[in-house]
Design an enzyme around this catalytic site. Structure first.
Site, PDB file in Angstrom:
ATOM      1  N   GLY A  14       0.824  -1.209   0.000  1.00 36.32           N
ATOM      2  CA  GLY A  14       0.000   0.000   0.000  1.00 36.32           C
ATOM      3  C   GLY A  14       0.851   1.248   0.000  1.00 36.32           C
ATOM      4  N   TYR A 140     -15.804  -4.180   8.485  1.00 35.79           N
ATOM      5  CA  TYR A 140     -14.409  -3.708   8.404  1.00 35.79           C
ATOM      6  C   TYR A 140     -13.706  -3.921   9.740  1.00 35.79           C
ATOM      7  CZ  TYR A 140     -10.518  -0.413   7.783  1.00 35.79           C
ATOM      8  OH  TYR A 140      -9.278   0.158   7.697  1.00 35.79           O
TER       9      TYR A 140
END
Length: 376
Positions: A14, A140
């Site tokens: 990322g 999440y």
């Protein structure tokens, strides 16, 4: 653990995102040059075979997992399956292959949404799993709890040095300014900025903004620099942006803590370089019986320990941008968790404190948004 050397191969998963890019920059500033990063097009972290092949070929010695499928309240509500499935898959692949390939040190980035909706404030690490989660981001949060527990369990069972950190709400360079899928602070900056442009009848600025970041609605309307004024007004009004007012979600009453992303990166690198798994818990805080020792809540909160209401935050943005129109709060939209403040006692004990105030951070982010770098 032996300290990481300047030539240690570090994989930042990322590395183009909000936090990952800041971590990459921080490591470079500290003299680390053997950094490895892959874009989503180069490496799909949802693909277990591709991730295995990457680890086979690159053999990183340290890993920072900053990649995740993220978004704001609306995205979390409407894409619940995506949020739990994709994050579990990314974590399983990257953390699992790190363990199989003997990675010495791993840092996993979670979120403070792991804590119960009505957790005592400020939230200590040990309130994890003590009551129900906030519904809007439950999938999440469950994925991030699983990642946290995977790191914790691998470290306990196999002696790994894998640490999970839970950052508070982040904002900064390379943030996501999408009007529907971004987090609250960058979304408010863009909405209020576009509101100012419309209020001042500055169509050149509106079109310039939409050239850099086109906007569409679920109904298929697209606003870009070539669209007519009528289409642009229709699309922006869908998101609560009109020539005389800007509508923001909720009541503005929830309290939030915000951390400048470059400071989050500095805290992460500090932990990577100076903190080992054994430092994340104390013998006094773990429970024992005749057969085993209970070690849990080894993750580390990363935040400021300071909070502001969403309304106060919006007022700071209005002041910074110089918006003269009205701000309307839509109480029919969800507020999310009423309050979410981290207890950063453990972080301070491990030697790191924040420096950037929210007002200063908003000033920096707004000017980054308008800069050439922010417009790429």
């Amino acid at each position: 653990m032996e300290a990481l050397k300047k030539n240690t191969k570090i994989y930042v998963a990322g590395h183009r995102g909000l936090v990952g890019s800041a971590i990459w920059k921080n490591l470079q500033a500290r003299g680390f040059r053997n950094l490895v990063g892959r874009t989503h097009q180069e490496l799909d972290l949802l693909d277990p075979m591709a991730v295995k092949q990457f680890f086979d070929e690159e053999q990183p010695e340290a890993v920072i997992l900053a990649a995740a499928h993220v978004g704001g309240i609306m995205a979390n509500l409407t894409q619940r399956a995506d949020f739990i499935y994709q994050n579990l898959q990314i974590q399983q692949n990257v953390i699992g292959e790190s363990w199989k390939h003997g990675v010495k040190k791993l840092l996993f980035l979670g979120s403070t949404c792991i804590y119960p909706r009505m957790a005592p404030q400020p939230m200590r690490e040990d309130v994890l799993l003590t009551s129900e989660l906030e519904y809007t981001n439950e999938p999440y949060a469950i994925a991030k709890i699983a990642g946290l527990k995977l790191c914790e369990s691998l470290s306990i069972q196999y002696g790994c040095n894998y640490i999970a950190v839970m950052p508070t709400n982040l904002y900064g360079p390379n943030d996501n300014f999408h009007l529907e899928n971004s987090h609250v602070l960058p979304a408010m900056i863009r909405k209020i900025y576009l509101g100012k442009c419309l209020y001042e009848n500055n169509w050149e600025a509106v079109r310039q903004d939409l050239r850099r970041r086109p906007v569409s609605t679920p109904q298929g309307l697209i606003a870009d620099e070539q669209a007519s004024k009528e289409t642009i007004l229709d699309v922006l009004s869908y998101y609560g942006i009109t020539p005389d007012h800007v509508t923001l979600w909720g009541t503005g009453s929830p309290l939030r803590e915000f951390l400048w992303s470059e400071e989050m990166a500095d805290a992460c690198v500090h932990i990577l370089l100076h903190v080992d798994f054994k430092d994340t818990y104390s013998e006094a805080s773990s429970s024992k019986n005749d057969h085993y020792q209970e070690i849990r809540n080894c993750h580390i909160n990363i935040g400021t320990g300071e909070e502001h209401t969403i309304r106060e935050t919006a007022e700071m943005i209005v002041s910074e941008i110089g918006y003269q129109g009205k701000v309307i709060w839509d109480a029919n939209k969800p507020d999310g968790t009423p309050r979410k403040l981290t207890d950063v006692t453990k972080l301070h004990q491990l030697g790191w404190h924040h420096q950037v105030s929210l007002k200063e951070g908003i000033h920096r982010l707004y000017h980054w948004y308008l800069s050439e770098e922010g417009c790429r």
